[in-house]
Scaffold this active site. Structure first.
Site, short mmCIF file in Angstrom:
data_model
loop_
_atom_site.label_atom_id
_atom_site.label_comp_id
_atom_site.label_asym_id
_atom_site.label_seq_id
_atom_site.Cartn_x
_atom_site.Cartn_y
_atom_site.Cartn_z
N ASP A 449 11.49 -28.21 22.87
CA ASP A 449 11.07 -29.21 23.86
C ASP A 449 12.01 -30.41 23.90
O ASP A 449 12.25 -31.00 24.95
CB ASP A 449 9.60 -29.64 23.69
CG ASP A 449 9.24 -30.06 22.29
OD1 ASP A 449 10.12 -30.10 21.43
OD2 ASP A 449 8.06 -30.36 22.05
C1 LIG Z 1 4.31 -30.58 5.89
C2 LIG Z 1 5.71 -30.96 5.96
C3 LIG Z 1 6.68 -29.87 5.79
C4 LIG Z 1 6.03 -32.22 6.17
C5 LIG Z 1 7.28 -32.73 6.77
C6 LIG Z 1 6.97 -33.34 8.10
C7 LIG Z 1 7.33 -32.50 9.28
C8 LIG Z 1 6.76 -31.12 9.15
C9 LIG Z 1 6.83 -33.13 10.59
C10 LIG Z 1 7.13 -34.63 10.72
C11 LIG Z 1 7.49 -34.89 12.22
C12 LIG Z 1 7.08 -33.64 12.94
C13 LIG Z 1 5.61 -33.79 13.20
C14 LIG Z 1 7.66 -33.29 14.29
C15 LIG Z 1 7.72 -31.97 14.76
C16 LIG Z 1 7.52 -30.86 13.79
C17 LIG Z 1 6.93 -31.24 12.42
C18 LIG Z 1 7.44 -32.57 11.90
C19 LIG Z 1 8.95 -32.48 11.74
C20 LIG Z 1 8.10 -31.66 16.21
C21 LIG Z 1 9.60 -31.48 16.24
C22 LIG Z 1 7.45 -30.36 16.72
C23 LIG Z 1 7.53 -30.19 18.24
C24 LIG Z 1 6.87 -31.35 18.94
O1 LIG Z 1 6.72 -31.20 20.33
C25 LIG Z 1 7.57 -32.65 18.61
C26 LIG Z 1 8.95 -32.68 19.23
C27 LIG Z 1 6.77 -33.78 19.24
C28 LIG Z 1 7.56 -32.82 17.07
C29 LIG Z 1 8.29 -34.07 16.60
C30 LIG Z 1 7.96 -34.41 15.18
#
Ligand SMILES: CC(C)=CCC[C@@H](C)[C@H]1CC[C@@]2(C)C3=C(CC[C@]12C)[C@@]1(C)CC[C@H](O)C(C)(C)[C@@H]1CC3
Length: 721
Positions: A449
């Site tokens: 996205d």
């Molecule tokens: C449990 C673990 C592994 C913790 C580390 C944190 C990550 C998994 C999280 C932090 C920010 C996070 C929520 C994010 C995403 C995936 C998981 C993340 C990276 C994504 C890229 C998934 C796709 C979404 O549409 C969007 C782009 C909004 C988010 C952005 C942040």
């Protein structure tokens, strides 16, 4: 400005005047605490003042808005004030309460000194986020107290230097003991504690490094798992199989006496592998996982040393590829912290890899009024700038000369953020050339996205006559490569046909969830079809199709499949469940926008009608909308107490784009947003906007500017002109 708990109990704080945020052209951001004598030569930028002072930040007060357009404009003026020259809008991307433990343990383990100003502010942050009643911590800032949250944050406070007799620690220890003490902390917690030598590896379920040497053709190969899960499993398998632990220090000895309910020396750790506090448990073990773990515990005892070494060498080779692909940032702070420890053990404190990892810590610790914390990622740069560009065009703000500089900065930042190289061979990664990340180019991971939204934003600039002069910045071939990758990310398997996932297309079956060991997160083992990722991808592709004649037939098919998936993902009651924002309101907006982009509106399409009716049925008496983060956990719409500007904007965007016929419903929402706007043009933080893994809240501080601008702008175009 609010008086924080840390101040009430007399904890020290640093001098806000001395903080500077350094941001480079690629959006790398880190905080500096400068000397007093440098204050004058190195003035604080307005956005730093805003980030640290909140309400007390002084800025010009615009005229009171009378129309939605004027209101959007006031907000846009405020946003312009908090933009960095590089184009990004720096913000504290906080919420998860299990990130600081990684930073602090990695520093402690590797003898990396934490500067005093960081220690002071990190203590403040943790103290200021303690549960107001019991004094513990949860998985995220708005959670009830859990064993994981309380244990990790307690340990962090102690390692940062807070005394065990400080009332914050006394209170937290009581909660921790009531929740079963450190023995009941979930898997990752046990791993951090074992590295610290205050817990024993025999009490942690095994993660055999042999798995990295399995043939990829095996459907359970770890490189088919979700990127984050495999990125953490990689170093975790290394440290847990080598049973790495640091030498005991006097402080660690004290900790051994504080975090358990019974005497440390009397504990048989091997009996506590599966001991998890009931309050923490979101995803209990399956009997398959327990069976596999029992088997692996036996295997661990008889595994030949040469095999262990060979497997861990293979794991380290993969870690080095992760470092190379991410400029040593790693995908997120959790694996970065584990990788730092592994690099230290493998290559030593003087090695290039270790030193660069150590240097990159700075990128993820971010300061704010409550204190300093480790963020979910190294920022939200590309995601926010893409939205900002798009919404300025949609709202008609891009036509005004006063925003030209803001737009050019965002645009050039996006151009610089596009991937220009692929990952190194053997990384088990897809192509990334031409794609975009969520945060910065250096972080190195394509997201479906984020790629779609960024391409759309760049094309919006390209298509506007006023910005024709920027056309040369765009490398058209590279953009096409981005589209190629985006198309390749669409899932074509049976149950998720037509959908998009986050970083990759689905590589393995969700049945792998049966061996999800995390205990506190659901749906993390593999990629899943996500309706929001599909909506954004459809939106990016439809916009691209309108303006560019490239792979027309493939794009037509991809859009058709995507739309079909979106329609099928709608629930009986007309809602869509959102995985990355809270929750049905977030996903509803994206779905309605995607459907509108293919000409499906309220009057003509049953799905759109049901989608709108669902959202409208949730409108509150004051005209706004409010959804609680509980919706994400329970998968049912849970109304929040007080209406929220961000969610109201989400719903309005959906309704306006779907051409919802009852203008009064929309008017009332717009009125609510305008009434909530502050004299400076900005909006207050009201409640957490984002979520991940169904259970962990995370703030998107720029959403409170971006989405109102879009909602107000769309409204004004539809009804005011
Ligand atoms: C449990 C673990 C592994 C913790 C580390 C944190 C990550 C998994 C999280 C932090 C920010 C996070 C929520 C994010 C995403 C995936 C998981 C993340 C990276 C994504 C890229 C998934 C796709 C979404 O549409 C969007 C782009 C909004 C988010 C952005 C942040």
């Amino acid at each position: 400005m609010s008086v924080y708990y840390s101040e009430k109990i007399g904890l020290p704080k640093t001098d806000p005047q001395r903080w500077r945020l350094r941001v480079n052209e690629l959006g790398r951001q880190y905080w500096d605490y400068i000397e007093e004598e440098d204050l004058e030569n190195d003035p604080q930028t307005p956005y730093v003042q805003y980030l640290l002072k909140g309400d007390e930040f002084e800025c010009p007060v615009p005229e009171k808005p009378h129309t939605a357009f004027e209101s959007a404009r006031n907000c846009a003026d405020f946003l312009a004030l908090i933009q960095d020259e590089s184009g990004v809008f720096p913000c504290q991307y906080k919420g998860p309460m299990f990130m600081n433990i990684g930073y602090v343990v990695a520093c402690y383990f590797t003898n990396t000194p934490i500067p005093d100003h960081v220690k002071t502010e990190m203590i403040r942050y943790i103290v200021n986020t303690a549960h107001p009643v019991d004094g513990g911590w949860g998985l995220h800032e708005w959670d009830k107290s859990t064993c994981f949250g309380t244990c990790m944050n307690y340990v962090v406070l102690r390692l940062l230097g807070l005394s065990k007799d400080n009332p914050v620690c006394t209170k937290a220890r009581k909660v921790l003991h009531a929740l079963g003490g450190a023995l009941a902390t979930p898997y990752w917690g046990k791993a951090w504690l074992s590295l610290l030598n205050v817990y024993k590896w025999e009490g942690v379920n095994p993660a055999p490094p042999e798995m990295w040497n399995l043939p990829y053709s095996l459907k359970i190969h770890p490189c088919r798992w979700w990127v984050h899960t495999r990125a953490i499993a990689l170093p975790l398998s290394y440290v847990s199989s080598y049973k790495s632990q640091m030498p005991l220090t006097p402080l660690l000895k004290e900790l051994r006496n504080e975090i358990f309910v019974q005497d440390f020396d009397t504990i048989d750790f091997s009996k506590h592998r599966n001991n998890v506090c009931g309050i923490d448990l979101y995803y209990p073990h399956t009997s398959l996982l327990d069976f596999a773990n029992n088997f692996l515990v036996g295997y661990d005892k008889i595994r030949p040393t040469w095999l262990l070494k060979e497997s861990n060498d293979a794991a380290y080779e993969l870690i080095k590829k992760e470092l190379a692909n991410t400029e040593h940032l790693c995908i997120a702070p959790v694996n970065a912290a584990f990788n730092t420890i592994v690099a230290y053990l493998e290559e030593g404190p003087k090695s290039y890899n270790f030193k660069r990892l150590q240097d990159r810590f700075k990128d993820v610790i971010f300061h704010g009024p409550q204190g300093m914390t480790t963020m979910g990622t190294n920022g939200t740069q590309v995601w926010d700038t893409s939205f900002c560009l798009q919404y300025f065009f949609m709202a008609g703000l891009a036509d005004l000369d006063e925003y030209e500089e803001l737009i050019v900065r965002c645009f050039k930042f996006l151009i610089r953020s596009q991937f220009t190289t692929d990952t190194v061979d053997g990384s088990y990664r897809d192509k990334r050339l031409g794609c975009f990340p969520f945060s910065t180019k250096e972080q190195g991971y394509t997201v479906s996205d984020c790629t779609a939204e960024a391409i759309k934003a760049i094309l919006m600039v390209r298509n506007h006559s006023k910005f024709a002069y920027l056309g040369d910045y765009i490398d058209e071939d590279l953009l096409k490569k981005g589209i190629d990758v985006l198309l390749s990310l669409q899932n074509v398997g049976s149950y998720h046909f037509g959908s998009f996932s986050t970083y990759e297309s689905i590589r393995a079956n969700p049945a792998l969830e049966k061996i999800n060991p995390a205990e506190v997160f659901g749906n993390i083992m593999v990629e899943y079809p996500y309706v929001e990722c599909t909506d954004s991808s459809v939106l990016g592709l439809t916009y691209f199709r309108e303006h560019w004649d490239y792979r027309r037939d493939d794009i037509d098919i991809a859009i058709e499949r995507g739309v079909k998936f979106i329609c099928e993902a709608q629930q009986e009651d007309g809602s869509w469940y959102g995985c990355w924002g809270v929750c049905f309101t977030y996903a509803g907006m994206f779905a309605l926008e995607a459907l509108a982009s293919v000409g499906q509106y309220y009057e003509t399409n049953e799905i759109v009608r049901k989608g709108c009716d669902f959202l409208v049925s949730k409108q509150m008496a004051d005209g706004g909308w409010s959804e609680s983060i509980k919706s994400c956990e329970t998968h049912t719409y849970v109304r929040g107490k007080k209406s929220m500007v961000v969610q109201t904007s989400w719903v309005l965007i959906g309704l306006i784009l779907a051409k919802y016929p009852d203008k009064e419903v929309i008017d009332r929402g717009v009125q609510l947003i305008m009434n909530r706007q502050k004299a400076r043009g900005d909006f207050d933080f009201e409640a957490v906007e984002g979520i991940f893994n169904h259970s962990c809240g995370i703030e998107y501080p720029n959403y409170k500017f971006l989405f109102p601008i879009k909602a107000l702008g769309l409204y004004s175009k539809e009804y005011e002109q």
